[in-house]
Design an enzyme around this catalytic site. Structure first.
Site, short mmCIF file in Angstrom:
data_model
loop_
_atom_site.label_atom_id
_atom_site.label_comp_id
_atom_site.label_asym_id
_atom_site.label_seq_id
_atom_site.Cartn_x
_atom_site.Cartn_y
_atom_site.Cartn_z
N GLU A 33 0.85 -1.20 0.00
CA GLU A 33 0.00 0.00 0.00
C GLU A 33 0.88 1.24 0.00
O GLU A 33 1.83 1.33 0.78
CB GLU A 33 -0.90 0.00 1.23
CG GLU A 33 -1.81 1.23 1.27
CD GLU A 33 -2.92 1.10 2.28
OE1 GLU A 33 -3.66 0.09 2.25
OE2 GLU A 33 -3.05 2.00 3.12
N HIS A 92 -8.09 3.26 -3.86
CA HIS A 92 -9.01 3.48 -2.75
C HIS A 92 -10.02 4.57 -3.14
O HIS A 92 -9.65 5.57 -3.78
CB HIS A 92 -8.26 3.94 -1.50
CG HIS A 92 -7.31 2.91 -0.95
ND1 HIS A 92 -6.88 2.91 0.36
CD2 HIS A 92 -6.71 1.85 -1.53
CE1 HIS A 92 -6.06 1.90 0.56
NE2 HIS A 92 -5.92 1.24 -0.58
N ARG A 122 -15.52 3.91 3.72
CA ARG A 122 -16.22 5.09 4.23
C ARG A 122 -15.25 6.26 4.30
O ARG A 122 -15.57 7.37 3.94
CB ARG A 122 -16.78 4.77 5.63
CG ARG A 122 -17.66 5.88 6.15
CD ARG A 122 -17.90 5.74 7.63
NE ARG A 122 -16.71 6.15 8.37
CZ ARG A 122 -16.61 6.10 9.69
NH1 ARG A 122 -17.60 5.62 10.40
NH2 ARG A 122 -15.51 6.52 10.29
N GLY A 123 -14.05 5.97 4.80
CA GLY A 123 -13.02 7.01 4.94
C GLY A 123 -12.92 7.51 6.36
O GLY A 123 -13.85 7.36 7.16
N ALA A 138 -19.57 2.28 4.34
CA ALA A 138 -18.90 1.76 3.13
C ALA A 138 -19.83 0.84 2.34
O ALA A 138 -19.75 0.78 1.11
CB ALA A 138 -17.63 1.01 3.53
N LYS A 178 -21.34 -5.51 3.82
CA LYS A 178 -20.44 -5.04 2.74
C LYS A 178 -20.18 -6.16 1.74
O LYS A 178 -20.14 -5.94 0.54
CB LYS A 178 -19.09 -4.59 3.33
CG LYS A 178 -19.08 -3.20 3.84
CD LYS A 178 -17.67 -2.62 3.99
CE LYS A 178 -16.90 -3.11 5.17
NZ LYS A 178 -15.83 -2.17 5.59
N GLN A 189 -7.21 -4.06 8.66
CA GLN A 189 -6.47 -3.02 9.35
C GLN A 189 -5.18 -3.65 9.90
O GLN A 189 -5.14 -4.87 10.12
CB GLN A 189 -7.35 -2.48 10.50
CG GLN A 189 -6.72 -1.44 11.40
CD GLN A 189 -6.36 -0.18 10.63
OE1 GLN A 189 -5.45 -0.20 9.79
NE2 GLN A 189 -7.05 0.91 10.90
P1 FAD Z 1 -17.52 1.04 7.36
O1 FAD Z 1 -17.50 -0.32 6.77
O2 FAD Z 1 -18.66 1.93 6.98
O3 FAD Z 1 -17.48 0.86 8.94
C1 FAD Z 1 -17.28 2.00 9.79
C2 FAD Z 1 -18.04 1.79 11.10
O4 FAD Z 1 -19.45 1.83 10.85
C3 FAD Z 1 -17.76 0.44 11.76
O5 FAD Z 1 -17.77 0.62 13.15
C4 FAD Z 1 -18.96 -0.41 11.33
O6 FAD Z 1 -19.23 -1.44 12.25
C5 FAD Z 1 -20.06 0.65 11.32
N1 FAD Z 1 -21.16 0.30 10.40
C6 FAD Z 1 -21.05 -0.15 9.13
N2 FAD Z 1 -22.27 -0.34 8.60
C7 FAD Z 1 -23.17 0.02 9.56
C8 FAD Z 1 -24.59 0.06 9.63
N3 FAD Z 1 -25.34 -0.33 8.58
N4 FAD Z 1 -25.18 0.49 10.77
C9 FAD Z 1 -24.43 0.90 11.83
N5 FAD Z 1 -23.07 0.88 11.83
C10 FAD Z 1 -22.45 0.45 10.71
N6 FAD Z 1 -9.16 5.90 5.15
C11 FAD Z 1 -9.03 6.91 4.26
O7 FAD Z 1 -9.54 8.01 4.50
N7 FAD Z 1 -8.37 6.72 3.07
C12 FAD Z 1 -7.85 5.51 2.73
O8 FAD Z 1 -7.26 5.37 1.65
C13 FAD Z 1 -7.97 4.43 3.65
N8 FAD Z 1 -7.50 3.19 3.35
C14 FAD Z 1 -7.73 2.14 4.22
C15 FAD Z 1 -7.32 0.83 3.85
C16 FAD Z 1 -7.56 -0.24 4.70
C17 FAD Z 1 -7.13 -1.64 4.27
C18 FAD Z 1 -8.19 -0.03 5.95
C19 FAD Z 1 -8.42 -1.18 6.91
C20 FAD Z 1 -8.60 1.24 6.32
C21 FAD Z 1 -8.39 2.33 5.45
N9 FAD Z 1 -8.82 3.63 5.77
C22 FAD Z 1 -8.66 4.67 4.87
C23 FAD Z 1 -9.43 3.91 7.08
C24 FAD Z 1 -10.97 3.77 7.03
O9 FAD Z 1 -11.51 4.73 6.15
C25 FAD Z 1 -11.48 4.01 8.45
O10 FAD Z 1 -11.12 2.93 9.27
C26 FAD Z 1 -12.95 4.32 8.59
O11 FAD Z 1 -13.16 4.75 9.94
C27 FAD Z 1 -13.89 3.16 8.32
O12 FAD Z 1 -13.94 2.82 7.00
P2 FAD Z 1 -14.72 1.50 6.50
O13 FAD Z 1 -14.73 1.53 5.05
O14 FAD Z 1 -14.23 0.30 7.20
O15 FAD Z 1 -16.21 1.87 7.08
#
Ligand code: FAD
Length: 312
Positions: A33, A92, A122-123, A138, A178, A189
């Site tokens: 990455e 991403h 989600r970010g 997300a 998802k 993570q």
């Molecule tokens: P989600 O899947 O939406 O989850 C976020 C939270 O919401 C979790 O607690 C989940 O349990 C909760 N949730 C999900 N769906 C629901 C629902 N229907 N109802 C209630 N709660 C729900 N960030 C950046 O800004 N840029 C990047 O390029 C980036 N790259 C990353 C790459 C990897 C491999 C990882 C692991 C993380 C990365 N991140 C990045 C960080 C990431 O954006 C954050 O961890 C963010 O807080 C969550 O993103 P997510 O896509 O996992 O969100």
């Protein structure tokens, strides 16, 4: 897919490939990455890094993007450079501060650039920035992409649970949404205790999540990484790693060696236990990637049936 060796001995990719297709061919993947330079910075330094990383022949290189505004254009540009170096890019895409029109523009831009793989996120929230009226999670983004584009979609997951989630079972229920929405592989993570990953993998199997999961490993090679990771990720630091950090925190060379050794051993343990791949958070450091990829080469060649023994 057609890969030909060009005059410099690196692969010239003439057609792109979906990462799900790579998972079909291989038991375990190796990926890196990287993050794009700031919008105003010159891309030359990162271009050199990409060429060095590409020479290590990873299965793909993912390119991060900021959750706010200008980050996405640079992600597409850097993903194109990765592709030009003969490696599949994974771009991403974030949505927490973006509306449908903006995300549509990002996805169309990636498609026009020939990118086939996206990591739907989600970010990370940016303090003070307006939140999206269209995307809360997300999974909303995964659904949106699946409805309009033919990208391979990866998503993020959290072996120790996402920090906002009340507990791991709730987080895994949302992760299942998802995957059901169309994510075809997951990247974790960073984590430092492999037992957390193994427990998580069992919970995913019990929840009916069957897509490949790659383990995200971050080599802690600099004092600044140590400070940031401990402060931001909330990842548990096992006693063995904590001892190394305390002993060598102010000794850059020793800390780098200890960090590389720890990450390498973690990766070998995970690969021995059948993980579908290792995703190295290399922080644009090609020298660190080279050390770890070199050590993993015979292990991956063995797991993948000797087919990739050409890696350094
Ligand atoms: P989600 O899947 O939406 O989850 C976020 C939270 O919401 C979790 O607690 C989940 O349990 C909760 N949730 C999900 N769906 C629901 C629902 N229907 N109802 C209630 N709660 C729900 N960030 C950046 O800004 N840029 C990047 O390029 C980036 N790259 C990353 C790459 C990897 C491999 C990882 C692991 C993380 C990365 N991140 C990045 C960080 C990431 O954006 C954050 O961890 C963010 O807080 C969550 O993103 P997510 O896509 O996992 O969100």
């Amino acid at each position: 897919i057609i890969n030909r060796k060009n005059a410099r001995g690196t692969r010239a990719r003439e057609e792109t490939m979906k990462i799900s297709g790579i998972f079909e061919k291989k038991k375990a993947l190796l990926s890196f990455e990287i993050f794009p330079p700031k919008p105003t910075a010159d891309a030359a330094a990162v271009n050199g890094t990409i060429a060095e990383l590409a020479a290590l022949r990873p299965d793909y290189i993912s390119v991060t993007c900021s959750a706010g505004g200008s980050g996405n254009a640079r992600t597409c540009e850097i993903a194109q450079t990765v592709r030009a170096c003969g490696v599949e890019p994974l771009a991403h895409v974030t949505c927490i501060h973006a509306g449908k029109e903006s995300v549509r523009g990002t996805l169309d831009g990636l498609k026009d650039a020939g990118i086939e793989n996206v990591l739907a996120l989600r970010g990370d929230r940016i303090a003070g920035a307006e939140e999206s009226a269209d995307f809360a999670h997300a999974s909303d983004l995964v659904r949106f992409i699946r409805a309009g584009w033919d990208f391979d979609i990866a998503a993020a997951c959290y072996p120790e649970g996402h920090p906002e989630s009340p507990d791991l079972p709730a987080d895994i229920r949302h992760l299942k949404e998802k995957v059901d929405a169309g994510a075809t592989h997951l990247n974790t993570q960073l984590f430092f205790d492999d037992e957390d990953f193994f427990r998580f993998r069992d919970l995913l199997a019990a929840a009916g999540i069957a897509v490949p999961v790659q383990a995200g490993i971050m080599p802690l090679v600099k004092k600044s990484h140590v400070d940031r990771i401990i402060a931001l990720s909330g990842a548990k630091i096992p006693a063995r790693l904590s001892r190394m950090i305390s002993r060598f925190y102010d000794k850059p060379e020793a800390l780098a060696e200890a960090g590389i050794a720890y990450a390498t051993e973690q990766a070998i343990d995970l690969l021995s236990a059948g993980v579908r791949g290792v995703h190295l958070y290399v922080m644009n450091n090609a020298a660190v990637a080279k050390r770890i990829a070199g050590a993993l080469a015979p292990v991956l060649a063995e797991i993948n049936g000797g087919g990739d023994a050409g890696r350094p």
